[in-house]
Design an enzyme around this catalytic site. Sequence first.
Site, short mmCIF file in Angstrom:
data_model
loop_
_atom_site.label_atom_id
_atom_site.label_comp_id
_atom_site.label_asym_id
_atom_site.label_seq_id
_atom_site.Cartn_x
_atom_site.Cartn_y
_atom_site.Cartn_z
N LYS A 1 55.13 5.08 -9.13
CA LYS A 1 56.26 4.21 -8.76
C LYS A 1 57.54 5.02 -8.60
O LYS A 1 58.25 4.90 -7.60
CB LYS A 1 56.44 3.13 -9.82
CG LYS A 1 57.79 2.39 -9.79
CD LYS A 1 57.90 1.48 -11.00
CE LYS A 1 59.22 0.73 -11.05
NZ LYS A 1 60.35 1.61 -11.44
N ASN A 2 57.84 5.85 -9.58
CA ASN A 2 59.10 6.58 -9.59
C ASN A 2 59.16 7.72 -8.58
O ASN A 2 60.22 8.29 -8.36
CB ASN A 2 59.39 7.12 -11.00
CG ASN A 2 59.67 6.01 -11.99
OD1 ASN A 2 60.09 4.92 -11.61
ND2 ASN A 2 59.43 6.27 -13.26
N CYS B 1 65.43 -4.00 -14.25
CA CYS B 1 65.36 -4.22 -15.68
C CYS B 1 66.70 -3.93 -16.34
O CYS B 1 67.37 -2.96 -15.99
CB CYS B 1 64.28 -3.33 -16.30
SG CYS B 1 62.60 -3.71 -15.75
N ARG C 1 74.04 1.75 -17.51
CA ARG C 1 73.56 2.60 -16.42
C ARG C 1 74.65 2.82 -15.35
O ARG C 1 74.47 2.49 -14.18
CB ARG C 1 72.32 2.01 -15.76
CG ARG C 1 71.14 1.97 -16.67
CD ARG C 1 69.93 1.47 -15.96
NE ARG C 1 70.15 0.19 -15.33
CZ ARG C 1 69.20 -0.63 -14.97
NH1 ARG C 1 67.96 -0.31 -15.19
NH2 ARG C 1 69.48 -1.77 -14.39
N ASP D 1 60.57 6.31 -20.22
CA ASP D 1 59.69 5.25 -19.72
C ASP D 1 58.42 5.07 -20.56
O ASP D 1 57.66 4.14 -20.32
CB ASP D 1 59.32 5.50 -18.26
CG ASP D 1 60.41 5.07 -17.30
OD1 ASP D 1 61.43 4.52 -17.75
OD2 ASP D 1 60.24 5.27 -16.07
N ARG E 1 55.96 -5.02 -11.65
CA ARG E 1 56.90 -4.13 -10.97
C ARG E 1 56.44 -2.68 -11.03
O ARG E 1 56.90 -1.85 -10.25
CB ARG E 1 58.30 -4.26 -11.59
CG ARG E 1 58.97 -5.60 -11.32
CD ARG E 1 60.40 -5.62 -11.80
NE ARG E 1 61.12 -4.51 -11.21
CZ ARG E 1 61.79 -3.59 -11.91
NH1 ARG E 1 61.82 -3.65 -13.22
NH2 ARG E 1 62.42 -2.63 -11.29
#
Length: 436
Positions: A22-23, A117, A122, A303, A402
């Site tokens: 995903k990342n 999320c 951030r 993560d 997700r």
Amino acid sequence: MDSLVIRGGRKIKGEIDIQGSKNSALPILCSCILVKGIVVLHNVPNITDIHITIEILKSLGAIVKIENNNTIIIDSTNINSSVVPYSLAHKMRSSIIFLGSLLGRMGEVTIGYPGGCKLGARPIDLHLKSLISLGVNITEDEEGIKCVCNNLFGNKINLSFKSVGATQNIILAAVCAKGATIIKNAATEPEILDMIAMLNKCGSKIKVIGDTIIIDGVKKLNGTEYTVMSDRIVAGTYLATAAITNGEIYLKGVKTKQIYPITKIFEDMGMDIRTYDNFVFAKTNRLKAVNITTSPHPGFPTDMQAQMMPVLSLSKGISSIEETIFESRDKHISELNKMGANITIMENYKENKKTTFIINEINNFTGNVVYAKDLRGGAALVIAGLCAEGITIVEGYEYIKRGYQNIIKDLKSLGADISNNINISNVISEKSHILA
């Protein structure tokens, strides 16, 4: 709200192909904007965030086709918009990476503040400050950000923090800028290196030397075909499912070097880990407590913080996790405690944006109705449910989707009793009867 139902007590055992990252896939898809041609991407995970990114690309004028679920063909030749729709941007925090790619292609971008999320403030000031040094003019209001530049030019940028997102945005803006850009103290996560490898196949000139990234601007990028790396966080999550159920697992398609910061912690806990070129074998022994600090690569990834908590809860002794990346990555703790965990947050946890969690040993988890409030926290609740006594209902499955494309299918193939889209009221009644 979509839910998962887990009947605990089954050992995880078997082999699994790990999905695409995903990342890695998200910034790679963003980078396709810079290419006036066709890019074919393989091993792209079939997850919600990818679908949102595809919708953004289409809204900008790109032609996107999906083949066989995990191959995506992107033609950005005729992109004609630099406005990322607010309705899409606010759905995921990765939308901020469109800043760099649209500036590099269109010379301007308008985007709403990113969502996703809720892991803390951030702030994106590091992104914006870096882009200003490349010649970008930025205006902000409560709706979002507008960036404009006449010409992008290379510069030396020394990041105060190894920010993954800021590093990605600088690279994407600098790829076609005039001159060279040097990023000091750059983030060098495997996913960033994957994006760089894809861009270099398209004709960019990017070098990585330690934590310094050097980008020599080029005039254009060409189309290419590229395979996205496997997801090290999904691999780590499945390691955790084997660890907590006293099982064993083969992870296929995983690069040893990429997953080492995770496997090292499991080894320190007493897990039998054997690594090969493209797969990992793990077998659980009696696990012991460890102390973990999350940090940028090559440190332990934030993560995986949430997924380690249920495993540490069943490990012998008292463990701790110091979270140094996100100051509010703690929403899963109250839900794990509802299942019997004994996890506390140190009183001074807001100092220096660091949070320390103390995980005390328990005998086992007890099934309960719990709520996923973010992606990785949701995965942690699933892990706890796999070994819990009785039935666990995890509400908020949409968060988990997700980042995990086939978590139900994958875990079932490994022996878990897990399902969704069933009559939750019947399960709650069954659960009440059992507890009575």
